[in-house]
Design a protein around this motif. Structure first.
Motif, PDB file in Angstrom:
ATOM      1  N   CYS A   2      -9.175  -4.272 -25.247  1.00 62.34           N
ATOM      2  CA  CYS A   2      -8.476  -5.458 -25.726  1.00 62.34           C
ATOM      3  C   CYS A   2      -7.318  -5.733 -24.765  1.00 62.34           C
ATOM      4  CB  CYS A   2      -8.028  -5.295 -27.168  1.00 62.34           C
ATOM      5  SG  CYS A   2      -6.874  -3.965 -27.463  1.00 62.34           S
ATOM      6  N   THR A  78     -15.389  -5.819 -26.668  1.00 56.71           N
ATOM      7  CA  THR A  78     -14.081  -6.456 -26.631  1.00 56.71           C
ATOM      8  C   THR A  78     -13.717  -6.796 -28.073  1.00 56.71           C
ATOM      9  OG1 THR A  78     -14.942  -8.693 -26.300  1.00 56.71           O
ATOM     10  CG2 THR A  78     -14.503  -7.400 -24.331  1.00 56.71           C
ATOM     11  N   GLY A  80     -12.069  -9.423 -29.343  1.00 57.02           N
ATOM     12  CA  GLY A  80     -11.917 -10.811 -29.779  1.00 57.02           C
ATOM     13  C   GLY A  80     -10.663 -11.463 -29.265  1.00 57.02           C
ATOM     14  N   SER A  82     -10.276 -12.523 -25.907  1.00 60.58           N
ATOM     15  CA  SER A  82     -10.545 -13.169 -24.622  1.00 60.58           C
ATOM     16  C   SER A  82      -9.991 -12.381 -23.443  1.00 60.58           C
ATOM     17  CB  SER A  82      -9.977 -14.588 -24.617  1.00 60.58           C
ATOM     18  OG  SER A  82     -10.534 -15.338 -25.656  1.00 60.58           O
ATOM     19  N   THR A  83     -10.275 -11.089 -23.417  1.00 60.36           N
ATOM     20  CA  THR A  83      -9.739 -10.237 -22.366  1.00 60.36           C
ATOM     21  C   THR A  83     -10.638 -10.151 -21.153  1.00 60.36           C
ATOM     22  OG1 THR A  83     -10.833  -8.328 -23.311  1.00 60.36           O
ATOM     23  CG2 THR A  83      -8.587  -8.757 -24.030  1.00 60.36           C
ATOM     24  N   ARG A  96     -20.073  -6.976 -25.714  1.00 59.36           N
ATOM     25  CA  ARG A  96     -20.075  -7.506 -27.079  1.00 59.36           C
ATOM     26  C   ARG A  96     -18.654  -7.875 -27.479  1.00 59.36           C
ATOM     27  NH1 ARG A  96     -24.352  -3.815 -30.232  1.00 59.36           N
ATOM     28  NH2 ARG A  96     -25.784  -3.511 -28.497  1.00 59.36           N
ATOM     29  N   ASP A  97     -18.474  -9.093 -27.948  1.00 60.72           N
ATOM     30  CA  ASP A  97     -17.169  -9.505 -28.458  1.00 60.72           C
ATOM     31  C   ASP A  97     -17.198  -9.386 -29.972  1.00 60.72           C
ATOM     32  OD1 ASP A  97     -14.753 -10.575 -29.123  1.00 60.72           O
ATOM     33  OD2 ASP A  97     -15.107 -12.525 -28.199  1.00 60.72           O
ATOM     34  N   TRP A  98     -16.407  -8.453 -30.499  1.00 58.23           N
ATOM     35  CA  TRP A  98     -16.406  -8.210 -31.936  1.00 58.23           C
ATOM     36  C   TRP A  98     -15.520  -9.196 -32.691  1.00 58.23           C
ATOM     37  CZ3 TRP A  98     -16.308  -2.135 -32.405  1.00 58.23           C
ATOM     38  CH2 TRP A  98     -17.573  -1.657 -32.056  1.00 58.23           C
ATOM     39  N   ALA A  99     -14.752 -10.028 -32.003  1.00 58.03           N
ATOM     40  CA  ALA A  99     -13.967 -11.102 -32.621  1.00 58.03           C
ATOM     41  C   ALA A  99     -13.186 -10.632 -33.850  1.00 58.03           C
ATOM     42  CB  ALA A  99     -14.872 -12.287 -32.972  1.00 58.03           C
TER      43      ALA A  99
END
Length: 134
Positions: A2, A78, A80, A82-83, A96-99
Motif C-alpha cells: 500500500c 494492493t 486499494g 492506487s499505489t 490484485r487490487d483488494w480495494a
C-alpha cells in the motif's frame, strides 16, 4: 502493498505469515510487505485490533517496497490506494487490487471490520493457491 505500509498491508502480512505456517509452506512461500511512501510507524489502532486477534505488530516498521521486489513476486495484493501502475510490474505478476478502506483514523469497530475482511481475503488466496497446486 500500500502507500504507507502502516495498516492494511501490515495486517495482510501477519495473516499471510500465519497461513503460510499453518499450511507448512515456510520453505515455498516468501511474503514481502511494503509501501510506496512508508510511514514512520504502524497505525496504533491497527496494532490494537491485531493484538486482540493474537498478533503483535508493535515491533513492525513500515518499509519501502521496490519495483524489483514486486517483479519477483507471483502475486501482489494492493490495498486499494492506487499505489501501483500495473504495467510497471510486468505481465507475469498476478496483481490484485483488494480495494480496502484505509484503517488510519478510523474508529476501532471499523478497523476490526477491515481486519476481518483482510483475514478472509488472505485465507481465500491461500485456498486458491492450494487448489492450483493440486
Amino acid at each position: 502493498m500500500c502507500v504507507q505500509n502502516a495498516g492494511r498491508s501490515q495486517m495482510s502480512t501477519a495473516f499471510a505469515e500465519r497461513e503460510r505456517d499453518r499450511r507448512g509452506l515456510g520453505d515455498r512461500v516468501e511474503i514481502l510487505t511494503g509501501g510506496t511512501h512508508p510511514a514512520d510507524h504502524v497505525h496504533e489502532a491497527v496494532v490494537d485490533v491485531m493484538d486482540e486477534a493474537g498478533f503483535d505488530l508493535s515491533d513492525r516498521t513500515p518499509r519501502e517496497i521496490t519495483l524489483d521486489e514486486l517483479r519477483s513476486c507471483d502475486c501482489v495484493a494492493t490495498m486499494g490506494c492506487s499505489t501501483l501502475e500495473v504495467g510497471d510490474v510486468g505481465g507475469d505478476v498476478d496483481v490484485r487490487d483488494w480495494a480496502l478502506e484505509d484503517p488510519g483514523g478510523q474508529d476501532p469497530d471499523r478497523v476490526r471490520e477491515i481486519r476481518d475482511e483482510i483475514e478472509r481475503r488472505v485465507v481465500d488466496l491461500f485456498e486458491e493457491i492450494a487448489v492450483e497446486r493440486e
